[in-house]
Design a protein around this motif. Sequence first.
Motif, PDB file in Angstrom:
ATOM      1  N   ALA A  29       0.829  -1.204   0.000  1.00  0.00           N
ATOM      2  CA  ALA A  29       0.000   0.000   0.000  1.00  0.00           C
ATOM      3  C   ALA A  29       0.869   1.261   0.000  1.00  0.00           C
ATOM      4  N   TRP A  30       1.978   1.188   0.682  1.00  0.00           N
ATOM      5  CA  TRP A  30       2.909   2.316   0.751  1.00  0.00           C
ATOM      6  C   TRP A  30       3.555   2.552  -0.616  1.00  0.00           C
ATOM      7  N   LEU A  31       3.972   1.477  -1.258  1.00  0.00           N
ATOM      8  CA  LEU A  31       4.625   1.606  -2.567  1.00  0.00           C
ATOM      9  C   LEU A  31       3.644   2.128  -3.621  1.00  0.00           C
ATOM     10  N   VAL A  32       2.403   1.622  -3.588  1.00  0.00           N
ATOM     11  CA  VAL A  32       1.458   2.091  -4.603  1.00  0.00           C
ATOM     12  C   VAL A  32       1.088   3.553  -4.359  1.00  0.00           C
TER      13      VAL A  32
ATOM     14  N   MET B  52     -13.266  14.227   1.348  1.00  0.00           N
ATOM     15  CA  MET B  52     -13.173  13.070   0.428  1.00  0.00           C
ATOM     16  C   MET B  52     -11.715  12.723   0.169  1.00  0.00           C
ATOM     17  N   LEU B  53     -10.883  13.759   0.031  1.00  0.00           N
ATOM     18  CA  LEU B  53      -9.470  13.518  -0.238  1.00  0.00           C
ATOM     19  C   LEU B  53      -8.819  12.771   0.930  1.00  0.00           C
ATOM     20  N   VAL B  54      -9.138  13.215   2.148  1.00  0.00           N
ATOM     21  CA  VAL B  54      -8.565  12.544   3.323  1.00  0.00           C
ATOM     22  C   VAL B  54      -9.001  11.081   3.341  1.00  0.00           C
ATOM     23  N   GLY B  55     -10.290  10.871   3.080  1.00  0.00           N
ATOM     24  CA  GLY B  55     -10.789   9.492   3.020  1.00  0.00           C
ATOM     25  C   GLY B  55     -10.059   8.684   1.973  1.00  0.00           C
ATOM     26  N   ALA B  56      -9.880   9.289   0.793  1.00  0.00           N
ATOM     27  CA  ALA B  56      -9.237   8.567  -0.308  1.00  0.00           C
ATOM     28  C   ALA B  56      -7.787   8.255   0.022  1.00  0.00           C
ATOM     29  N   ILE B  57      -7.070   9.219   0.601  1.00  0.00           N
ATOM     30  CA  ILE B  57      -5.650   8.988   0.898  1.00  0.00           C
ATOM     31  C   ILE B  57      -5.490   7.868   1.924  1.00  0.00           C
TER      32      ILE B  57
ATOM     33  N   ILE C  24      -7.473   2.391  -8.211  1.00  0.00           N
ATOM     34  CA  ILE C  24      -8.175   1.158  -7.818  1.00  0.00           C
ATOM     35  C   ILE C  24      -8.683   0.453  -9.075  1.00  0.00           C
ATOM     36  N   GLY C  25      -9.304   1.250  -9.964  1.00  0.00           N
ATOM     37  CA  GLY C  25      -9.812   0.687 -11.213  1.00  0.00           C
ATOM     38  C   GLY C  25      -8.704   0.088 -12.047  1.00  0.00           C
ATOM     39  N   VAL C  26      -7.576   0.802 -12.129  1.00  0.00           N
ATOM     40  CA  VAL C  26      -6.449   0.301 -12.917  1.00  0.00           C
ATOM     41  C   VAL C  26      -5.942  -1.002 -12.324  1.00  0.00           C
TER      42      VAL C  26
ATOM     43  N   ALA D 256      -7.024  -0.471  -0.777  1.00  0.00           N
ATOM     44  CA  ALA D 256      -7.872  -1.055  -1.821  1.00  0.00           C
ATOM     45  C   ALA D 256      -7.048  -1.348  -3.064  1.00  0.00           C
ATOM     46  N   ILE D 257      -6.135  -0.425  -3.413  1.00  0.00           N
ATOM     47  CA  ILE D 257      -5.299  -0.627  -4.609  1.00  0.00           C
ATOM     48  C   ILE D 257      -4.432  -1.869  -4.418  1.00  0.00           C
ATOM     49  N   ALA D 258      -3.814  -1.970  -3.227  1.00  0.00           N
ATOM     50  CA  ALA D 258      -2.939  -3.112  -2.960  1.00  0.00           C
ATOM     51  C   ALA D 258      -3.719  -4.421  -3.034  1.00  0.00           C
ATOM     52  N   ALA D 259      -4.907  -4.430  -2.434  1.00  0.00           N
ATOM     53  CA  ALA D 259      -5.714  -5.655  -2.447  1.00  0.00           C
ATOM     54  C   ALA D 259      -6.122  -5.999  -3.881  1.00  0.00           C
ATOM     55  N   ALA D 260      -6.508  -4.959  -4.659  1.00  0.00           N
ATOM     56  CA  ALA D 260      -6.919  -5.197  -6.042  1.00  0.00           C
ATOM     57  C   ALA D 260      -5.762  -5.753  -6.859  1.00  0.00           C
TER      58      ALA D 260
END
Lengths: 222, 212
Positions: free
Chosen positions: A92-95, A201-206, A148-150, A212-216
């Motif tokens: 998650a840190w790397l992504v 929203m930005l805080v939530g996303a960060i 996340i989509g990517v 989520a990206i890492a899991a995806a």
Amino acid sequence: MFNVFIQVVRQDLLAAFRHQSAILNPIWFFIIVVTLFPLGLGTDPTLLSRIAPGVIWVAALLAALLSFERLFKDDYIDGSLEQMMLSPYPLAWLVSAKVLAHWLLTSLPILIISPLLAIFLSLQIDAFYALSLTLLIGTPILSLLGAIGVALTVGLRKGGILLSLIMLPLSIPILIFSTMAVEAAASGQDYLGFVLLLAAMLVGAITLAPFAIAAALRVSIS
Amino acid sequence: MLECKDLTCVREQRVLFKQLNLIVKPGEILHIEGPNGVGKSSLLALLTGLSSAYSGDVYWQQQKITAQRETYYQDLLYLGHKSGVKAELTALENCQGFQRLYSSQTDVDLYDVLLKVGLVGYEDIPAAQLSAGQQRRIALARMYFTECKLWILDEPFTSLDKEAIKSLETCLIKHAQQGGIVVLTTHQALSIPEANYKKLFLTKATVEEHYV
């Protein structure tokens, strides 16, 4: 740990500068789409300044979409994505570092070029400040959501259209609040509320999107 | 010690191998052999934790790898079919990236490493402009400064010339002598001393075992 973050950002920026069309194409696309509107709709300043926030935001959204494919695709093809997943550092840190690099390469130039386009569309100065602010806060959210989509579509051979279908509906709230903020600013009202909502929203996303990206990615690769 | 217990691998609803048990101790080189499509790469992917097994588990130092991902990855160097070399970056930049992102000795001079893998003189050319063998050498350069104990290598000898194969072999033997573990697949006959050299021959599942 922080060095690792910087190394990933540095590597991505370096690779992008060696491959300049990838940086310049989305920006050209953005400029061209925005300039098409005055050509198509006529040059009435009141009309243009009314549609300007929406036009600039939708163009920024499409330009971001165009550039997303590069975010993990090259890494997937050359195997560095696999390597990243086997790194002793949290994925998650790397992504997050990769997403930051991507934002610097695609959204920051759009931010920089937006004053010029605001003049094209005869946007007032108050509205322009609001627009810049919403772009500054909103585009990182787009990058994080898009990533996340990517990550979900990276293993597919033709994931491009699927990516837009995943990504565009998710970006609707950002689009609504951003354009409302600019409209409020244009009519002289207080727009801080909308900006703060975007910031939330930005805080939530960060905080949430990197996981989520890492899991995806783990799902896509295995 | 790398161990796997009752490992079953299923791909596209076909059983590749069933209840595979395996122990590799420090100082050993395990050579996985078998015809194409028998599941060698899939086995390696399971050992790295990149993909998950249908049943069974992989253990590193007596603990499941899924329960200790980050510790396991400090000890693991994996080299797959795709080498992880970035085409836009030069050999030197690629090595710097490997050195900073994965467990490595930080005091190694990367020019020395490039000399060892025969890439001196090419250090400032983007990897995309190098030949396939040279790109492979960039990926293999990691082995000269890694601190990982377990090396999992999928066809490491692909597109290397005879000389490079020889020096890679020496490198693997040296790693094993220092108490490291190597698991590799290759169709190449290896000239590695008998003592710590093990072979695992994967065979195709029989027809009745084929489907789950």
